[in-house]
Design an enzyme around this catalytic site. Structure first.
Site, PDB file in Angstrom:
ATOM      1  N   THR A 120     115.223 -76.308 -29.958  1.00 25.27           N
ATOM      2  CA  THR A 120     115.334 -77.393 -28.979  1.00 25.27           C
ATOM      3  C   THR A 120     116.376 -78.431 -29.376  1.00 25.27           C
ATOM      4  OG1 THR A 120     113.442 -78.418 -30.084  1.00 25.27           O
ATOM      5  CG2 THR A 120     113.009 -77.180 -28.047  1.00 25.27           C
ATOM      6  N   GLY A 199     107.930 -74.941 -34.061  1.00 21.02           N
ATOM      7  CA  GLY A 199     106.655 -74.694 -33.417  1.00 21.02           C
ATOM      8  C   GLY A 199     105.495 -74.774 -34.391  1.00 21.02           C
ATOM      9  N   CYS A 250     110.131 -83.857 -28.525  1.00 21.02           N
ATOM     10  CA  CYS A 250     108.679 -83.674 -28.629  1.00 21.02           C
ATOM     11  C   CYS A 250     107.915 -84.954 -28.361  1.00 21.02           C
ATOM     12  CB  CYS A 250     108.313 -83.109 -29.997  1.00 21.02           C
ATOM     13  SG  CYS A 250     108.924 -84.108 -31.390  1.00 21.02           S
ATOM     14  N   ASP A 555     148.496-105.296 -27.796  1.00 22.91           N
ATOM     15  CA  ASP A 555     147.736-104.206 -28.408  1.00 22.91           C
ATOM     16  C   ASP A 555     148.462-103.644 -29.620  1.00 22.91           C
ATOM     17  OD1 ASP A 555     145.937-104.613 -26.421  1.00 22.91           O
ATOM     18  OD2 ASP A 555     146.355-102.767 -25.314  1.00 22.91           O
ATOM     19  N   HIS A 728     137.380 -97.912 -16.450  1.00 22.14           N
ATOM     20  CA  HIS A 728     138.405 -98.014 -17.473  1.00 22.14           C
ATOM     21  C   HIS A 728     138.498 -96.738 -18.307  1.00 22.14           C
ATOM     22  CE1 HIS A 728     139.262-102.196 -16.601  1.00 22.14           C
ATOM     23  NE2 HIS A 728     140.227-102.140 -17.500  1.00 22.14           N
ATOM     24  N   HIS A 742     148.443 -98.940 -16.123  1.00 23.17           N
ATOM     25  CA  HIS A 742     146.996 -99.039 -16.302  1.00 23.17           C
ATOM     26  C   HIS A 742     146.319 -99.699 -15.103  1.00 23.17           C
ATOM     27  CE1 HIS A 742     143.145 -99.473 -18.199  1.00 23.17           C
ATOM     28  NE2 HIS A 742     143.207-100.793 -18.166  1.00 23.17           N
TER      29      HIS A 742
END
Length: 905
Positions: A120, A199, A250, A555, A728, A742
């Site tokens: 799982t 299990g 679970c 930036d 974005h 952009h």
């Protein structure tokens, strides 16, 4: 690690040789220092984190169970949250004791761990167990589930290779290549300790092996909804939990027990959010499908609700989230009263809270002893009920107002419950530990965990100067207040060669501050550009950095700043995604120790002058990375409209819509606060009023330009603290793939995203503790109200807002589809899947109010490309689908009350 000599482990002899090699590696590892261990732990967590998406895809492909996007979260969680929790924990020698929280941690290596991995959670559990083993100087040998061996082994190998590269002994992690019962039993017999997740049969075998074992029991979590509960919060928390990875955790809720006084309201809210109530004949069909010959039907595990319904011969809408069976019996003979590991839920009506507790006790006794129980109520007035519930329920996790899947594993909805993917069930569940597995467990510990909202913040630059002509006065501080002597200017070629930097350099000359200029920043700055700038910085040794231009210059300057002050940093570490900025694997270095950072924008859009973000493109891969950390926040921002007056119309339009999108996404973000909301709405009001004027008469309309400059900065402060969303995320990738500005990319995607977010019953909602239920529609309606757009209800207000945005885009010359910008259809379709995955993995996606599936991102891209249709959710059940109602009017009234309550919340 090349490991060319490793042979396939498919026999007893081969496994015995591996055990001997691994034991020798562990002996060497046990001598390592804390510093060595921590370096290995970090490297392994980083590698696992970076592989979260391919491992998730492998897991679903191999097992045919679950949801790729949710398994991405599991893998991300297993690497990031585990690392964040244990990165500063001593595991070599004596551990510290935290008396305030009553936790004493002691760790020493126990030797070789046999790790049994379930089908799982085949990759996330492997990541979790190998990281914990490395942190505690243990070796680990993995026994994967036969139906998930490829993805489990792939996860283990990624962690192993990273650990060895960081200095761990060769072969400290190994695995069985061809798992079977004989080899697994041998491994458990020869190991020093067994960490078993699987299990009941496998866990029982682990405890019967003769070696110490840490195992887990099955879960059959009941969720009680008291009459004092917030119904909207309770129902949406349960849906959020039960649909996660199609119910395979679970700890997920298996039954909901509802006080009769709120039963109709709860039922209505479930239906309104896309859950389907089975009719009497359908309940019987599903009973015979979920259990076959007295055991859980493996064909339903991890499958979506509509497929389970098909297996049962029941027709429900494809978008159905959960199948709910209203039943009375809690006896073991009732199939709905057991663990189902799928989006199938039992619903019981309780006469009073004591009846609810009795039902919960019986359900736990059916197969959930020791695991998890949940309760929803008013914690202010009903503490006595919490105490009684905690006292009566024989479970080791008592969750209060918390989705049990995400709550029980820890560190998401309460920050003192240890993150784990192996949940001990104590002696009640036949386990040796009673808490979330992590270190050494000797006692059964019952932990009562209440949902908490983590601390939020508002951060902005130390100084922000505004008003036309403020530049010279602001720069005076560099000389007369701070005593700065050397300034490094970062800008673009156009601004430099056309003399736009002259007012800055002239003032610096007057102040006697030496300066130099780096002017090679391109519209989409690249990593190589940042490196070149940082190299020039190191040669010049500035004590001040001045970023001058649009978002690209600011930036690029931020990345140069980091590389200048900390040349040892690795870009990919800085670009590493995080779910919570406070819990990221990578910690940004302290900035400002060498240079003071000044940001001067020349366009009204990016807001980078007041944000902790930087967008940079890796020219080798072509990927555009949004970096985020408050160490990247500028020290000073100077908003002088004198530098905005000559911006051309195209830039004015693109930048203005970028700012608009910043404000919109900040307002509906999972992390929006009272502090950011006012800024976002103020920015939007200013943009709608002044962008057309700035576009038409930008060369002469000083007021419009100044208002737009201020609006962009105000929007920047909003999203600097509330963050952004999937618009974005998609715009970053659309711009990177096709070199669109952009702001234009945002403009092309914003309508799709607004419609996508506005769904009241989304396939997935975002995960953040302060975000209790989907309510983006109301948030958009509030924006429409602030803009005086009219509308009789929230849906009309939404449509009016979308129309106003589209009208504004058209007014400033922005086209209505991606195709209109000349992007080839064939190329777009061929690259679409790659762009979708990158957008999904973008840092901005995590704070979107609706958690997007990749298929949904793909549809939004396609809609935006052609411009002919807009995002529409799959059909889901609604209030009309409530089955077996004696008083239809009463149910409808309850439904309406629940909806009104949600809107007021």
């Amino acid at each position: 690690m090349e490991n060319k000599e490793r042979k396939i482990v498919d026999s007893v002899d081969a496994l015995k040789k591996v055990i001997a090699r691994v034991r020798e590696a562990q002996r060497k590892f046990s001598t390592y220092s804390q510093e060595q261990v921590d370096e290995i732990f970090k490297a392994a967590a980083t590698a696992a984190n970076q592989a979260r998406i391919p491992l998730a895809k492998m897991a679903v492909e191999e097992t045919g169970m679950g949801v790729v996007e949710d398994k991405v979260i599991k893998n991300h969680y297993a690497a990031e949250y585990v690392y964040n929790t244990y990165k500063n924990v001593r595991t070599c020698g004596v551990l510290e004791e935290d008396k305030a929280y009553g936790i004493k941690k002691i760790a020493e290596p126990v030797g070789v761990i046999a790790a049994v991995i379930p089908t799982t959670n085949p990759t996330s559990t492997a990541i979790f167990k190998t990281l914990i083993a490395l942190k505690t100087r243990n070796a680990v040998i993995i026994s994967p589930h036969p139906r998930a061996k490829k993805c489990t082994i792939a996860a283990a190998k990624i962690v192993l290779d990273a650990a060895v590269a960081a200095g761990a002994p060769e072969g400290i992690i190994d695995w069985i290549d061809v798992p079977n019962i004989e080899l697994t039993n041998l491994l458990m017999k020869e190991a020093d300790i067994i960490l078993a997740t699987g299990g009941p049969g496998m866990v029982k075998a682990a405890y019967s092996s003769g070696k110490p074992a840490i195992g887990v029991g099955p879960g059959n979590t009941p969720a009680v909804i008291d009459e004092s509960a917030d119904v909207v919060l309770a129902v949406n928390s349960i849906i959020h939990s039960k649909t996660f990875d199609n119910g395979m955790i679970c700890a997920s809720e298996q039954s909901v027990i509802v006080h009769k006084n709120v039963y109709d309201a709860v039922k209505a809210e479930f239906a309104a959010r896309g859950c389907y109530f089975l009719k009497e004949d359908e309940i019987e069909k599903v009973r015979k499908t979920i259990f076959v010959n007295g055991a859980l039907n493996a064909q339903i595990v991890g499958q979506p609700a509509y497929k389970i319904a098909e297996l049962a011969g029941v027709k429900v809408p494809v978008g159905t989230k959960i199948l709910i069976g209203e039943v009375d019996s809690t006896d073991p003979s009732e199939e709905f009263a057991h663990e189902k590991l799928s989006p199938v839920l039992a619903m019981y009506k309780a006469e009073d809270i004591h009846d609810a507790f009795e039902k919960a006790e019986r359900l736990v006794a059916n197969g959930g002893y020791g695991h998890t129980a949940a309760i929803y109520l008013d914690v202010t007035t009903e503490q006595a009920k919490i105490d009684e519930f905690a006292s009566r329920l024989k479970t080791c996790r008592i969750l209060v107002n918390t989705p049990s899947s995400q709550g029980a594993i820890g560190d998401i909805y309460n920050f003192k419950l240890a993150p784990s993917l192996t949940l001990g069930c104590g002696s009640w569940g036949g386990n040796s530990v009673s808490e979330n597995v992590g270190v050494k467990h000797l006692l059964n510990i019952k932990t009562v965990v209440e949902r908490r909202e983590n601390m939020l913040w508002f951060r902005a630059p130390e100084k922000i100067y505004i008003k036309k002509g403020c530049l010279p006065v602001a720069l005076n501080e560099l000389k007369y207040v701070m005593g700065k002597k050397r300034a490094f200017i970062v800008t673009g070629s156009f601004l430099y060669h056309n003399g736009y930097t002259k007012p800055i350099t002239d003032r610096l000359d007057e102040l006697g501050i030496e300066h130099t200029t780096f002017f090679d920043v391109l519209p989409d700055p690249t990593l190589s550009c940042a490196k070149a700038g940082a190299e020039q910085m190191r040669a010049f040794q500035p004590d001040t950095i001045i970023a001058f231009g649009g978002g690209s210059a600011m930036d690029a300057a931020k990345i140069m700043w980091v590389m200048y002050e900390h040349p040892e940093v690795d870009f990919m570490d800085m670009a590493m995604r995080f779910m919570d900025i406070r819990k990221r694997v990578y910690t940004f270095p302290k900035m400002g120790e060498k240079a003071y950072f000044v940001a001067i924008p020349t366009s009204a859009g990016t807001g980078s002058e007041v944000t902790p973000f930087a967008i940079i493109t890796d020219e080798k891969s072509g990927v555009k990375y949004p970096l985020a950390d408050y160490e990247l926040l500028p020290d000073m921002a100077i908003i002088d409209v004198d530098f905005h007056m000559s911006a051309p119309k195209g830039l004015t339009a693109a930048a203005g819509i970028d700012a608009l999108t910043h404000a919109l996404e900040a307002y509906v973000s999972l992390m929006a606060t009272d502090f950011t909301d006012g800024l976002a709405k103020q920015a939007l009001q200013m943009i709608f009023k002044y962008l057309p004027r700035a576009y038409d008469n930008g060369q002469t309309d000083v007021e419009a330009r100044e208002k737009m400059a201020n609006a962009a900065t105000i929007a920047g402060m909003a999203f600097a603290n509330a963050f952004l969303g999937v618009c974005h995320s998609m715009a970053h990738k659309l711009g990177a793939f096709y070199h669109l500005p952009h702001g234009i990319a945002n403009a092309l995607m914003i309508e799709e995203v607004i419609r996508f977010n506005a769904s009241e019953a989304p396939a997935k909602m975002g995960t953040f503790p302060q975000y209790g239920y989907p309510h983006a529609l109301r948030r958009y309606a509030e924006i429409a109200e602030a803009l005086n757009l009219g509308g009789e209800n929230d849906h009309e207000k939404l449509e009016n807002l979308i129309k106003a945005i589209n009208d504004l885009k058209a007014r400033v010359g922005i086209k209505s589809s991606i195709k209109e910008y000349g992007i080839n259809e064939k190329e777009f379709l061929e690259r679409l899947d790659e762009m979708v995955e990158q957008a999904f993995d973008d840092q901005c996606t995590g704070t979107n109010p609706r958690y997007p599936l990749m298929s949904e991102i793909r549809q939004m891209y396609l809609n935006a490309y052609y411009g002919k249709k807009h995002f529409v959710d799959e059909e889901k059940p609604n209030e009309a689908d409530i089955a077996g109602t004696e008083d239809e009017n009463k149910v409808k009234k309850a439904y309406l009350r629940a909806r009104v309550g949600a809107k007021r919340a």
